[in-house]
Design an enzyme around this catalytic site. Structure first.
Site, PDB file in Angstrom:
ATOM      1  N   VAL A 104      -2.249  44.323  55.849  1.00 44.72           N
ATOM      2  CA  VAL A 104      -3.290  44.483  56.856  1.00 44.72           C
ATOM      3  C   VAL A 104      -3.754  43.086  57.249  1.00 44.72           C
ATOM      4  O   VAL A 104      -3.924  42.221  56.384  1.00 44.72           O
ATOM      5  CB  VAL A 104      -4.495  45.282  56.321  1.00 44.72           C
ATOM      6  N   CYS A 105      -3.917  42.873  58.553  1.00 43.08           N
ATOM      7  CA  CYS A 105      -4.485  41.614  59.044  1.00 43.08           C
ATOM      8  C   CYS A 105      -3.610  40.445  58.561  1.00 43.08           C
ATOM      9  O   CYS A 105      -2.379  40.551  58.563  1.00 43.08           O
ATOM     10  CB  CYS A 105      -5.944  41.533  58.568  1.00 43.08           C
ATOM     11  N   THR A 106      -4.218  39.369  58.121  1.00 42.56           N
ATOM     12  CA  THR A 106      -3.431  38.203  57.695  1.00 42.56           C
ATOM     13  C   THR A 106      -2.753  38.408  56.336  1.00 42.56           C
ATOM     14  O   THR A 106      -2.111  37.486  55.829  1.00 42.56           O
ATOM     15  CB  THR A 106      -4.319  36.943  57.645  1.00 42.56           C
ATOM     16  N   GLY A 107      -2.859  39.601  55.769  1.00 41.60           N
ATOM     17  CA  GLY A 107      -2.033  39.930  54.608  1.00 41.60           C
ATOM     18  C   GLY A 107      -0.549  39.760  54.916  1.00 41.60           C
ATOM     19  O   GLY A 107       0.249  39.464  54.014  1.00 41.60           O
TER      20      GLY A 107
END
Lengths: 210, 210
Positions: free
Chosen positions: B99-102
């Protein structure tokens, strides 16, 4: 601007974290997670623990109160320490809010008598016991009291609140920051959109979870 | 079905909690929050701590890996323990997600080379450095790797994944359970919907938060 989010055993994580993610981005916001004790509180699944950094007894005022819900409200509505604290905080707040069955806690504190309010769709009757007039609207504003529907509705409630506190443009910037451009793969998030099979399946899942 | 969600300092809470709230409701789901150490990890605001109940070193396989993002990825992409663990887990998973910058962490583990993937809209260039082909789609599936856009997109990703794992009907029941019938007060959640003032305001808010 102090934003207090009280935790209790068996709360629902997203009820608390949705509003946290929005409101913590407001200019000047200071969020504090708190509880009867200063310790980690676990969700109903027991898999997730969020730390209450401060005791309720050590907080005597806040600008914004956000009360999450969860299966644990079945017990916490009888917790005089928590319910008494919510009632006292309400006298100090600019905004008193709840997500999901968190509104039952506002009700137990005597804050919803005669007011329109909402909760998770499965708990309207329970909410009515506190003198509230349950509605199915996703975000319900009654003066400084703002209640949100189930779990994920806390995000919509918090964006609505962010706009009231800091203006539409700041709320939009926060929405962009958390990339809240929802695209659920199904249109099944409300009871009037669900078929009987979905409701029956949900009952099975919930029975497991409890 | 073991669902592992690794935490690191300065992660973004909703990145982790959105998918947790959906996936923990799957039949047979066991969610474990984990970290290099078994301790509470704080978000970038420092106001919220989620406990990692197990050390990464004690987890040698999982069925579903969910990697959250956050400002802390700036450091955690260089954390050999975390990145190495993600790479090893990927060999054991049915689904590897972010998720996101994961997704930058998946990239650092060498998992995205040549693949389409997504991240928070402000980090497409950063993602491309790992050989990924960034896209602005909200949920991107490439075989068993599923990446989601910024923060709140993890909810949509997890519902998509729930349907793949347990079927559309179970996913719809979960969506109803968390009352995910989104009604944001504004339509400002994606950069192509935002005006220059909103972007400029967001930059100010972000500068504060860092």
């Amino acid at each position: 601007m102090l934003i207090a989010i009280p935790l209790f055993d068996r709360f629902t994580a997203l009820d608390a974290v949705g509003p946290y993610e929005v409101l913590s981005r407001l200019p000047g916001a200071e969020v504090v997670f708190c509880g009867t004790d200063a310790r980690p509180y676990r969700t109903e699944t027991k898999a997730l623990a969020i730390t209450a950094d401060r005791m309720l007894a050590d907080i005597d005022r806040c600008d914004v109160l956000v009360v999450p819900g969860g299966y644990g409200t079945r017990e916490s509505v009888h917790d005089d320490v928590l319910v008494g604290w919510i009632g006292r905080m309400h006298h100090t707040t600019t905004w008193t809010t709840s997500v999901c069955t968190g509104s039952l806690l506002l009700g137990a504190a005597g804050l919803l008598d005669g007011l329109e309010a909402t909760t998770h769709w499965a708990y309207y009757e329970e909410l009515a016991k506190y003198g509230a007039r349950p509605t199915s609207r996703r975000v319900v504003e009654e003066g400084k009291i703002v209640t949100a529907a189930g779990v994920s509705a806390g995000i919509d409630m918090a964006l609505t609140l962010a706009a009231r506190i800091a203006g539409d443009e700041v709320a939009k910037a926060i929405q962009l920051g958390i990339e809240y451009d929802p695209q659920p793969p199904f249109d099944a998030g409300a009871p009037d959109k669900a078929n009987p099979e979905t409701l029956s399946l949900l009952r099975q899942l919930v029975t497991q979870a409890r």
